[in-house]
Design an enzyme around this catalytic site. Structure first.
Site, mmCIF file in Angstrom:
data_model
loop_
_atom_site.group_PDB
_atom_site.id
_atom_site.type_symbol
_atom_site.label_atom_id
_atom_site.label_comp_id
_atom_site.label_asym_id
_atom_site.label_seq_id
_atom_site.Cartn_x
_atom_site.Cartn_y
_atom_site.Cartn_z
ATOM 1 C CG MET A 129 -1.978 -0.914 1.296
ATOM 2 S SD MET A 129 -2.858 -0.796 2.861
ATOM 3 C CE MET A 129 -1.823 -1.749 3.944
ATOM 4 C CD GLU B 50 -2.534 -4.235 -9.963
ATOM 5 O OE1 GLU B 50 -2.095 -5.362 -10.283
ATOM 6 O OE2 GLU B 50 -3.654 -4.049 -9.490
ATOM 7 C CE1 TYR C 48 2.039 2.217 -11.323
ATOM 8 C CE2 TYR C 48 1.296 0.187 -10.283
ATOM 9 C CZ TYR C 48 1.307 1.573 -10.347
ATOM 10 O OH TYR C 48 0.584 2.308 -9.439
ATOM 11 N NE ARG D 51 -0.455 -7.208 -7.026
ATOM 12 C CZ ARG D 51 -0.764 -6.038 -6.503
ATOM 13 N NH1 ARG D 51 0.167 -5.325 -5.887
ATOM 14 N NH2 ARG D 51 -1.994 -5.586 -6.550
ATOM 15 C CG HIS E 210 -3.320 1.840 -11.642
ATOM 16 N ND1 HIS E 210 -4.079 1.254 -10.655
ATOM 17 C CD2 HIS E 210 -2.046 1.802 -11.193
ATOM 18 C CE1 HIS E 210 -3.303 0.884 -9.649
ATOM 19 N NE2 HIS E 210 -2.055 1.190 -9.963
ATOM 20 C CD GLU E 211 -4.080 2.180 -19.653
ATOM 21 O OE1 GLU E 211 -2.985 2.409 -19.116
ATOM 22 O OE2 GLU E 211 -4.252 2.152 -20.878
ATOM 23 C CB ALA E 212 -9.056 -1.290 -16.204
ATOM 24 N NE ARG E 213 -11.351 4.359 -16.316
ATOM 25 C CZ ARG E 213 -11.067 5.187 -15.313
ATOM 26 N NH1 ARG E 213 -11.811 6.237 -15.097
ATOM 27 N NH2 ARG E 213 -10.049 4.959 -14.502
ATOM 28 C CB CYS F 212 -15.093 3.611 1.840
ATOM 29 S SG CYS F 212 -13.810 3.982 3.068
ATOM 30 C CD GLN G 159 -15.708 8.053 2.194
ATOM 31 O OE1 GLN G 159 -16.554 7.173 2.274
ATOM 32 N NE2 GLN G 159 -15.820 9.183 2.840
ATOM 33 C CD GLN H 117 -27.047 11.146 7.705
ATOM 34 O OE1 GLN H 117 -26.777 11.004 6.524
ATOM 35 N NE2 GLN H 117 -27.957 11.982 8.119
ATOM 36 C CE LYS I 249 -21.906 4.457 -0.959
ATOM 37 N NZ LYS I 249 -21.953 5.826 -0.461
ATOM 38 C CG LEU J 191 -21.495 14.232 8.103
ATOM 39 C CD1 LEU J 191 -20.634 14.310 9.339
ATOM 40 C CD2 LEU J 191 -22.942 14.053 8.456
HETATM 41 P P1 NAP Z 1 -23.618 17.428 -0.554
HETATM 42 O O1 NAP Z 1 -22.563 16.569 -1.069
HETATM 43 O O2 NAP Z 1 -23.265 18.717 0.067
HETATM 44 O O3 NAP Z 1 -24.613 17.683 -1.766
HETATM 45 C C1 NAP Z 1 -25.757 18.445 -1.628
HETATM 46 C C2 NAP Z 1 -26.369 18.678 -3.014
HETATM 47 O O4 NAP Z 1 -27.451 19.541 -2.854
HETATM 48 C C3 NAP Z 1 -25.429 19.322 -3.984
HETATM 49 O O5 NAP Z 1 -25.643 18.708 -5.241
HETATM 50 C C4 NAP Z 1 -25.851 20.772 -4.012
HETATM 51 O O6 NAP Z 1 -25.523 21.141 -5.312
HETATM 52 C C5 NAP Z 1 -27.313 20.699 -3.669
HETATM 53 N N1 NAP Z 1 -27.807 21.820 -2.868
HETATM 54 C C6 NAP Z 1 -27.229 22.398 -1.796
HETATM 55 N N2 NAP Z 1 -28.007 23.371 -1.305
HETATM 56 C C7 NAP Z 1 -29.112 23.408 -2.074
HETATM 57 C C8 NAP Z 1 -30.281 24.211 -2.058
HETATM 58 N N3 NAP Z 1 -30.483 25.167 -1.170
HETATM 59 N N4 NAP Z 1 -31.196 23.969 -3.000
HETATM 60 C C9 NAP Z 1 -31.022 23.033 -3.922
HETATM 61 N N5 NAP Z 1 -29.933 22.245 -3.984
HETATM 62 C C10 NAP Z 1 -28.985 22.438 -3.062
HETATM 63 O O7 NAP Z 1 -24.501 16.684 0.492
HETATM 64 P P2 NAP Z 1 -25.063 15.211 0.475
HETATM 65 O O8 NAP Z 1 -25.267 14.691 -0.881
HETATM 66 O O9 NAP Z 1 -26.251 15.275 1.357
HETATM 67 O O10 NAP Z 1 -23.947 14.376 1.161
HETATM 68 C C11 NAP Z 1 -23.536 14.689 2.478
HETATM 69 C C12 NAP Z 1 -22.145 14.185 2.711
HETATM 70 O O11 NAP Z 1 -22.185 12.783 2.776
HETATM 71 C C13 NAP Z 1 -21.221 14.543 1.585
HETATM 72 O O12 NAP Z 1 -20.436 15.634 1.944
HETATM 73 C C14 NAP Z 1 -20.397 13.335 1.398
HETATM 74 O O13 NAP Z 1 -19.127 13.528 1.991
HETATM 75 C C15 NAP Z 1 -21.072 12.230 2.145
HETATM 76 N N6 NAP Z 1 -21.482 11.178 1.220
HETATM 77 C C16 NAP Z 1 -20.631 10.781 0.260
HETATM 78 C C17 NAP Z 1 -21.005 9.781 -0.605
HETATM 79 C C18 NAP Z 1 -20.082 9.307 -1.677
HETATM 80 O O14 NAP Z 1 -19.000 9.830 -1.840
HETATM 81 N N7 NAP Z 1 -20.461 8.332 -2.466
HETATM 82 C C19 NAP Z 1 -22.245 9.214 -0.492
HETATM 83 C C20 NAP Z 1 -23.107 9.668 0.473
HETATM 84 C C21 NAP Z 1 -22.722 10.667 1.330
HETATM 85 P P3 NAP Z 1 -25.945 22.499 -6.016
HETATM 86 O O15 NAP Z 1 -25.746 23.546 -4.961
HETATM 87 O O16 NAP Z 1 -25.036 22.619 -7.171
HETATM 88 O O17 NAP Z 1 -27.332 22.296 -6.429
HETATM 89 FE FE1 SF4 Z 2 -9.442 2.327 3.157
HETATM 90 FE FE2 SF4 Z 2 -12.027 2.570 3.742
HETATM 91 FE FE3 SF4 Z 2 -10.804 0.198 4.026
HETATM 92 FE FE4 SF4 Z 2 -10.230 2.130 5.672
HETATM 93 S S1 SF4 Z 2 -12.223 1.170 5.457
HETATM 94 S S2 SF4 Z 2 -8.778 0.829 4.637
HETATM 95 S S3 SF4 Z 2 -10.399 3.926 4.362
HETATM 96 S S4 SF4 Z 2 -11.090 1.293 2.132
#
Ligand code: NAP
Ligand code: SF4
Length: 675
Positions: free
Chosen positions: A27, A165, A167, A215, A253-256, A338, A340, A412, A422, A659
């Protein structure tokens, strides 16, 4: 009798015996680049103490042109060798073995000096590689051999030669990147000459008592990739050249096609490694999305491989193997795949850590010690922030009461687990439940606590999370409008045509939830392979299905909207956003940016575009789902602060913007570590 007899069986490599069948895979954590060698050593030694028998370091560049990025770590000087001795000695003292990965990135090296078999730019790098001549190739081989001998001098038990991968060595293997007509290109014998020569010369240099892991890319997942006959031919050749172990690489790494993301089924590629079993005499390792001892045991008992490689699970829990061996598997902190806090950090130039374990790579900094002044602590909220704070405080010896008005813990996380792809969140919530049960925490669910209830505690931690932001769209009170909580938690009925308002993480999640018919493909490996167009590499070069991806028909017609003019999903995870975007495109989700929300009526959602609110359009839908972000739920925190009480506010209740569970868990853990 252990539940994991195959996983925990020793493996004799001739000059050394491994304690178990697990390799901690390479890693790139960014730790080596900190040059804090005590910290790097502690990272690896912690995992050796936890039962890892053999581990591989992050990729070390053999020279500057082969580094993944400028100034990538490598063993260039006698001082580098001394520094790495700190790591190897600490791992050996902890009872582990450690091999250094030699990673030559070839055309994936992020710099203008990069080299390759042919001057063909990769789609994931702006730099076309310089085509190597005969002398240039000889220099690369020498540099790799030199890196291996320096690794041995630094005390490493061997090396892993990165041949997969996409490389450098992998780039010589396939016609996609190797257009040469000399003895390093053309026929497969010529194309595999370089990796085989590298293994031969590294073995000559290291002698018989070093582990050499090669590898090998078992399925390239790129056009014109290797056939499986070629994979077998190469595996036999590297065995004859002196490799001790063959490790599996999956996809360039470039695979889709996703290969390690959370939506990839567990052990999704073990069947590919299995095809190599019996063709070579040395041990074969399989890899990718193996994250529990049960899955690892199953893969080994099915004869898919002699060993398994797990990497991220050891970020999540360094004691994974110790817990598996001592009947405590249910307490293993699960890696939810994730990316992340690990890969997303790597690709943002940040030190890796782990969403579920903020101590990963911060072992010398984030220390959780027994308290000398036990306190009574109330934690309100059982989302990831509150749970992490409560568990850490309890572990330290504080007396913790944990409250939530909901009747189950998770906050959440309970919505995330509903999203197809998920499913790993189920395991995370289960783990939190187990840990809370095992702790001395007084858990009070279904209780809406007030400021009065909390006045007698020494400390109060507020982790009450978030509530949906009101987008104030005229007509949103109509019967055809829901928010994401109605859909994901309360399973409110949703029509056949849907507009999702807001294209953040939750908007994408809700869209994926709404287009899915029946069971998630993550739980059905065959369907998942069809969805992404993965074929048997024994039948199709590179393992790409001739007809491409065959996604299921979407359950609904979904339109995803945002106000920002940028590409929807641009701000999703760095290494996973592309997967969500492709997944929704495959389900024909229309994505519209740059809208103004004008009003909602029985026909649907009315929008316009641009500052001048032009081109009015009605998105004709049956249901509109609001996913417009969140604001902090601070009512209790405000009431307590108004009384002058000492409260700590964490997670979404502290900052709702951006968040995520990573910040929530980190903040909760760090707060409790300091109380
Ligand atoms: P977010 O990422 O902040 O997205 C909120 C969406 O609402 C944006 O598209 C924003 O875009 C829109 N928005 C904001 N204020 C608005 C308003 N007053 N009226 C209309 N549209 C508005 O929040 P979220 O989707 O609720 O996610 C929350 C957090 O959870 C994220 O920050 C993320 O870190 C995490 N999360 C991540 C994932 C992932 O990565 N797969 C999945 C779930 C949650 P516009 O302002 O352009 O319209
Ligand atoms: Fe990486 Fe997410 Fe696994 Fe932690 S839980 S090692 S951040 S993939």
């Amino acid at each position: 009798m252990t539940a994991y007899p195959h996983l925990l069986a020793p493996l004799d490599l001739g000059h050394v015996t491994l304690k178990n069948r697990v390799l901690m895979g390479s890693m790139h954590t960014g730790l080596e680049e900190t040059k804090d060698w005590n910290r790097v050593a502690e990272f690896y030694a912690t995992r050796a103490r936890g039962g890892v028998s053999l581990m591989v370091t992050g990729g070390m560049a053999p020279n500057s042109e082969g580094g993944v990025f400028p100034d990538a770590a490598g063993l260039y000087s006698s001082q580098d060798i001394e520094n790495h001795k700190v790591i190897t000695e600490r791992v050996h003292d902890a009872g582990g073995l450690i091999a250094m990965q030699i990673l030559h990135a070839g055309r994936y090296a992020y710099g203008p000096e990069c080299v390759g078999p042919s001057p063909i730019k990769s789609p994931i790098s702006p730099f076309p590689p310089k085509e190597l001549d005969e002398d240039g190739i000889e220099k690369q081989i020498n540099d790799i051999v030199t890196a291996a001998t320096r690794a041995r001098e630094a005390g490493y038990d061997g090396v892993e030669i990165m041949g997969s991968e996409g490389y450098f060595l992998n780039q010589f293997l396939v016609r996609h990147t190797n257009k040469r007509t000399d003895r390093w290109g053309g026929s497969y014998e010529n194309r595999m000459r370089l990796p085989v020569e590298v293994v031969t010369r590294v073995r000559q240099a290291l002698g018989p008592d070093s582990i050499i892991i090669f590898r090998l890319s078992m399925i390239d997942l790129v056009p014109d990739g290797s056939t499986f006959d070629e994979v077998i031919q190469l595996a036999k050749a590297v065995e004859a050249a002196g490799a001790s172990i063959i490790n599996t690489g999956i996809g360039w790494h470039e695979a889709r096609i996703p290969t390690i993301a959370t939506s990839v089924p567990r052990a999704a590629f073990a069947w590919v490694t299995k095809k190599l079993m019996g063709h070579v005499g040395i041990p074969v390792i399989t890899s990718n999305r193996i994250n529990t001892p049960e899955v690892a045991e199953q893969v080994l008992s099915d004869g898919c491989a002699d060993m398994v490689s797990m990497a991220r699970p050891f970020l999540a829990d360094p004691d994974f193997l110790h817990k598996a061996a001592t009947s405590q598997a249910q307490t293993i902190t699960p890696c939810i795949a994730c990316n992340q806090a690990c890969l997303d950090h790597t690709f943002s130039g940040k030190i890796s850590t782990c969403l579920v374990n903020p101590r990963a790579c911060f072992e010398t900094e984030l220390i959780i010690e027994p308290t000398v002044t036990p306190k009574s602590i109330a934690v309100v909220g059982t989302g990831p922030a509150g749970l992490s704070a409560a568990l850490t405080a309890s572990e330290r010896g504080h007396k913790v009461a944990l409250f939530d008005r909901e009747t189950r813990i998770g906050g959440q996380l309970n919505m995330a687990r509903e999203i197809p792809g998920k499913e790993e969140f189920h395991g995370l919530v289960d783990w939190f439940e187990t840990m809370v049960k095992q702790s001395g925490i007084d858990l009070c669910l279904g209780v809406e606590v007030t400021a009065d209830d909390l006045s007698d505690f020494d400390e109060v931690i507020i982790a009450t999370g978030v509530k949906p932001r009101d987008p104030e769209i005229p007509g949103q009170e109509g019967p055809n409008v829901l928010n994401y909580i109605d859909v994901l938690r309360h399973k409110a009925p949703v029509g056949a045509r849907v507009a999702v308002v807001g294209a953040g993480g939750i908007g994408f999640d809700v869209a994926e939830f709404l287009v899915q018919v029946g069971e998630s493909p993550t739980l059905d490996a065959v369907e998942w392979r069809n969805e992404w167009g993965i074929a048997d590499p024994a039948e199709m070069r590179g393992g790409l299905a001739p007809d491409g991806p065959q996604p299921e028909v979407p359950a609904r017609q979904v339109t995803l909207l945002q106000r920002k003019a940028e590409r929807p999903g641009k701000r999703l995870g760095k290494t996973t956003g592309w997967i969500h975007r492709i997944a929704l495109r495959m389900k024909e989700v229309e994505m519209i940016s740059g809208v103004n929300y004008e009003f909602i009526n029985h026909k649907g959602l009315h929008v316009s575009f641009g500052e001048r609110r032009e081109n009015p359009r009605c998105i004709e839908v049956d249901t509109i789902v609001l996913c417009t972000g969140q604001i902090s739920e601070r009512r209790l925190a405000d009431a307590l602060e108004a009384r002058g009480l000492n409260v700590s506010v964490i997670g979404g209740a502290d900052v709702a913007a951006e968040l995520d569970a990573k910040r929530a868990i980190d903040q909760g853990t760090r707060l409790a570590a300091a109380l």
